[in-house]
Design an enzyme around this catalytic site. Structure first.
Site, PDB file in Angstrom:
ATOM      1  N   HIS A   1      32.868  17.963  37.167  1.00 21.38           N
ATOM      2  CA  HIS A   1      32.912  16.441  36.666  1.00 21.38           C
ATOM      3  C   HIS A   1      32.679  16.234  35.397  1.00 21.38           C
ATOM      4  O   HIS A   1      32.195  17.136  34.523  1.00 21.38           O
ATOM      5  CB  HIS A   1      32.402  15.519  37.571  1.00 21.38           C
ATOM      6  CG  HIS A   1      30.786  15.583  37.989  1.00 21.38           C
ATOM      7  ND1 HIS A   1      29.920  15.499  36.791  1.00 21.38           N
ATOM      8  CD2 HIS A   1      30.166  15.987  38.778  1.00 21.38           C
ATOM      9  CE1 HIS A   1      28.741  15.625  37.258  1.00 21.38           C
ATOM     10  NE2 HIS A   1      28.714  16.086  38.496  1.00 21.38           N
TER      11      HIS A   1
ATOM     12  N   HIS B   1      29.030  17.657  33.692  1.00 22.17           N
ATOM     13  CA  HIS B   1      29.342  19.097  33.269  1.00 22.17           C
ATOM     14  C   HIS B   1      29.999  18.989  32.044  1.00 22.17           C
ATOM     15  O   HIS B   1      29.482  19.979  31.102  1.00 22.17           O
ATOM     16  CB  HIS B   1      30.153  19.818  34.354  1.00 22.17           C
ATOM     17  CG  HIS B   1      29.416  19.785  35.759  1.00 22.17           C
ATOM     18  ND1 HIS B   1      30.174  19.205  36.986  1.00 22.17           N
ATOM     19  CD2 HIS B   1      28.406  20.288  36.134  1.00 22.17           C
ATOM     20  CE1 HIS B   1      29.583  19.211  38.072  1.00 22.17           C
ATOM     21  NE2 HIS B   1      28.123  19.835  37.556  1.00 22.17           N
TER      22      HIS B   1
ATOM     23  N   CYS C   1      14.383  18.918  50.183  1.00 23.99           N
ATOM     24  CA  CYS C   1      15.454  18.014  49.604  1.00 23.99           C
ATOM     25  C   CYS C   1      16.739  19.162  49.454  1.00 23.99           C
ATOM     26  O   CYS C   1      16.612  20.212  48.497  1.00 23.99           O
ATOM     27  CB  CYS C   1      15.395  17.281  48.430  1.00 23.99           C
ATOM     28  SG  CYS C   1      16.935  16.455  47.769  1.00 23.99           S
TER      29      CYS C   1
ATOM     30  N   CYS D   1      17.887  18.882  45.663  1.00 24.52           N
ATOM     31  CA  CYS D   1      16.998  19.700  44.611  1.00 24.52           C
ATOM     32  C   CYS D   1      16.984  21.273  45.236  1.00 24.52           C
ATOM     33  O   CYS D   1      16.556  21.788  44.193  1.00 24.52           O
ATOM     34  CB  CYS D   1      15.531  19.204  44.643  1.00 24.52           C
ATOM     35  SG  CYS D   1      15.555  17.341  44.040  1.00 24.52           S
TER      36      CYS D   1
ATOM     37  N   CYS E   1      14.377  11.692  48.572  1.00 21.75           N
ATOM     38  CA  CYS E   1      14.049  12.070  47.193  1.00 21.75           C
ATOM     39  C   CYS E   1      14.611  11.062  46.069  1.00 21.75           C
ATOM     40  O   CYS E   1      15.617  10.319  46.523  1.00 21.75           O
ATOM     41  CB  CYS E   1      14.888  13.274  46.914  1.00 21.75           C
ATOM     42  SG  CYS E   1      15.447  13.876  45.393  1.00 21.75           S
TER      43      CYS E   1
ATOM     44  N   HIS F   1      18.157  12.338  45.151  1.00 17.50           N
ATOM     45  CA  HIS F   1      19.496  12.593  46.110  1.00 17.50           C
ATOM     46  C   HIS F   1      19.666  11.621  47.254  1.00 17.50           C
ATOM     47  O   HIS F   1      18.353  11.179  47.962  1.00 17.50           O
ATOM     48  CB  HIS F   1      19.234  13.944  46.491  1.00 17.50           C
ATOM     49  CG  HIS F   1      19.418  14.871  45.204  1.00 17.50           C
ATOM     50  ND1 HIS F   1      18.527  15.511  44.793  1.00 17.50           N
ATOM     51  CD2 HIS F   1      20.813  15.303  44.623  1.00 17.50           C
ATOM     52  CE1 HIS F   1      19.103  16.230  43.716  1.00 17.50           C
ATOM     53  NE2 HIS F   1      20.193  16.120  43.665  1.00 17.50           N
TER      54      HIS F   1
ATOM     55  N   LYS G   1      24.839   7.746  38.817  1.00 21.40           N
ATOM     56  CA  LYS G   1      25.064   8.967  38.541  1.00 21.40           C
ATOM     57  C   LYS G   1      26.503   9.348  39.246  1.00 21.40           C
ATOM     58  O   LYS G   1      26.975   9.045  40.369  1.00 21.40           O
ATOM     59  CB  LYS G   1      24.041   9.913  39.338  1.00 21.40           C
ATOM     60  CG  LYS G   1      24.106  11.350  38.760  1.00 21.40           C
ATOM     61  CD  LYS G   1      23.164  12.222  39.626  1.00 21.40           C
ATOM     62  CE  LYS G   1      23.378  13.632  39.264  1.00 21.40           C
ATOM     63  NZ  LYS G   1      22.334  14.601  39.891  1.00 21.40           N
TER      64      LYS G   1
ATOM     65  N   LYS H   1      30.457  14.094  43.269  1.00 22.87           N
ATOM     66  CA  LYS H   1      31.247  13.886  44.479  1.00 22.87           C
ATOM     67  C   LYS H   1      30.970  13.181  45.677  1.00 22.87           C
ATOM     68  O   LYS H   1      31.564  12.279  46.211  1.00 22.87           O
ATOM     69  CB  LYS H   1      31.569  15.423  45.025  1.00 22.87           C
ATOM     70  CG  LYS H   1      33.010  15.285  45.903  1.00 22.87           C
ATOM     71  CD  LYS H   1      33.155  16.757  46.585  1.00 22.87           C
ATOM     72  CE  LYS H   1      34.103  16.741  47.483  1.00 22.87           C
ATOM     73  NZ  LYS H   1      34.223  18.132  48.179  1.00 22.87           N
TER      74      LYS H   1
HETATM   75 ZN   LIG Z   1      16.588  15.902  45.581  1.00 25.38          ZN
END
Ligand SMILES: [Zn+2]
Length: 492
Positions: A21, A24, A130, A133, A147, A150, A303, A306
């Protein structure tokens, strides 16, 4: 500076559980600018990237897609490579950690070095993990049971793993960062790491059960029940891509290089600023010399990812606006190291108003005037005012790149473009051309503008390589009119 000193520069290697995406794309383009810039400065540069194939996230994505991890990482990995090509990112090498024959032997060699130094041991561990991570979180890092980065729920895991004795290297890592032997930019990221280290570096798990990893990953040397944990595996790519431990490339670009830079996202600073130096210290290898940390690209403040359902397809943007317009937008309209919001309407405006309206238009005007009035272009006796703006732009660009503020560098270049446009308007060379008595003034004016365009092209080279080449091709051997650098966008 000695000419042709070796310089090693990498981006991070993303895990490839989905198509690439815009985030990147940002990292690829930023690292490409730095690589091209250092190469132009005379360094012998080695610029690499790759994909992190052995991540547990890839295994889960493959399960969800009803395929094997090997098939999934091969398919997505090819997409990341295509993205680098689409963005004109000129890597010297690109490593896929699952399929590249250099990777596993290098990871094993690194593991054995750390083990020989007494830094690898087995213990039973229980903690909250997580998957985002790929990391056990400390109590203090957990926010509202999750987290902070995430959205997935944490998993309570207990297993016997191999550990790396990071605690042993806490003083050395702290000193390396405090002394700037390991530079971290921007300053706020360095500050965060310096705050974190004294709270105590715990040893960390560097393996997981083969069963939990569903057999995917590189075996622990001498322990077939375990595979090597994703960070030890992934970080080692920076060595395996150079053929560690035996290849000449490794000697030249890791052991003997003047600089070793990693361009990374802010979510993986700790792994690069703490874990990676710990592993390298244990193995008796030099540390990276600089970590340059970019922010996240967000879409409407979130952020991009996907799992968050708001990806922006960089291939579509390149097809619509062209490579250099996408590079320009990412590098100048997004802050280099802070989070920035992507807005396609602003990309479109930047194309029309800045690239076509300011830069393209300036080139076209100057070339048309030189051609129409058959002016001889001189390189001396130029107007000092605009030359001074050009000189100051060069200095500001160099400083901004050193400070990892690429948006400021492009800002300075486009201020030069704006100053040149104002200069055209104020001198009105088409008026000067009306009278033969103004021939010298006309020549001086257009020569100064050609000089300013030449400097602009040179400064743009690492940022917009194709555009810079096109400007030079238009100015040489003498300025001539051609098709627009940035043609009008088709409506759709
Ligand atoms: Zn995480």
């Amino acid at each position: 500076m000695t000419i042709f000193q070796p310089f090693f520069l990498t981006s991070a290697i993303p895990y490839v559980n989905s198509e690439p995406h815009l985030g990147h794309a940002l990292e690829l383009v930023q690292s490409d600018v730095l690589a091209r810039y250092q190469r132009l400065r005379g360094f012998e540069l080695r610029f690499t990237s790759g994909t992190d194939d052995n991540s547990l996230k890839n295994v889960r994505a493959a399960d969800a897609a009803g395929t094997t991890p090997a098939e999934l990482v091969a398919r997505h990995g090819a997409g990341f490579r295509r993205l680098a090509e689409a963005l004109h990112v000129a890597h010297d090498d690109f490593i896929h950690t699952a399929s590249d024959a250099r990777h596993a032997p290098a990871v094993h060699a690194l593991w054995r070095r750390c083990a020989e130094n007494g830094d690898v041991y087995k213990k039973s561990y229980r903690g909250l993990y997580c998957v985002g991570c790929e990391h056990f979180l400390r109590e203090s890092e957990i926010v509202h049971g999750k987290c902070p980065v995430h959205p997935e729920p944490l998993e309570l895991l207990e297993e016997e793993n191999w550990f790396f004795r990071l605690s042993r290297y806490e003083p050395a890592i702290l000193l390396a960062i405090q002394s700037n032997q390991l530079q971290i930019l921007p300053a706020e990221r360095r500050h965060e790491v310096l705050q974190f280290i004294p709270s105590g570096l715990s040893d960390f798990s560097i393996s997981r059960s083969r069963v939990r990893a569903k057999g995917w990953g590189i075996s622990v040397p001498g322990d077939e029940t375990q595979v090597i944990y994703v960070w030890f595996d992934a970080l080692a790519n920076y060595l395996s891509v150079l053929g560690y431990p035996n290849e000449e490339l490794f000697r030249r670009f890791w052991l003997d290089s003047a600089e070793r830079w990693h361009i990374i996202g802010k979510d993986i600073v700790r792994f690069h600023a703490v874990y990676w130096p710990g592993i390298l210290l244990s193995a008796g290898l030099p540390l990276p010399t600089s970590l340059r940390v970019h922010g996240f690209v967000t879409a409407n403040g979130k952020k991009i990812g996907k799992s968050l359902g708001n990806t922006v397809d960089p291939f579509r943007l390149v097809a619509r606006y062209g490579v250099d317009a996408v590079r320009y937008y990412l590098l100048s309209h997004l802050h280099t190291s802070k989070d920035s919001d992507f807005r396609e309407d602003l990309l479109s405006t930047a194309y029309t108003a800045e690239l076509a309206g300011k830069l393209g238009n300036l080139l076209q005007r100057v070339c048309a005037l030189v051609e129409r009035h058959d002016v001889v272009i001189a390189t001396t006796n130029l107007e000092p005012e605009l030359c001074e703006v050009a000189r100051s732009a060069e200095a500001r660009v160099a400083d901004a790149i050193d400070e990892f503020a690429l948006h400021d560098a492009l800002g300075a270049i486009f201020e030069l473009v704006a100053a040149a446009n104002r200069y055209v308007d104020s001198r009105a060379p088409w008026q000067l051309a009306k009278s033969a008595t103004n021939a010298a003034a006309l020549e001086r004016c257009l020569s100064t503008l050609v000089h300013a365009l030449g400097v602009t092209a040179r400064l743009l080279t690492p940022f917009l390589p194709s555009t810079a080449r096109a400007i030079v091709a238009r100015l040489e051997p003498r300025p001539h009119v051609g098709p627009p650098l940035f043609p009008a966008l088709r409506r759709d």
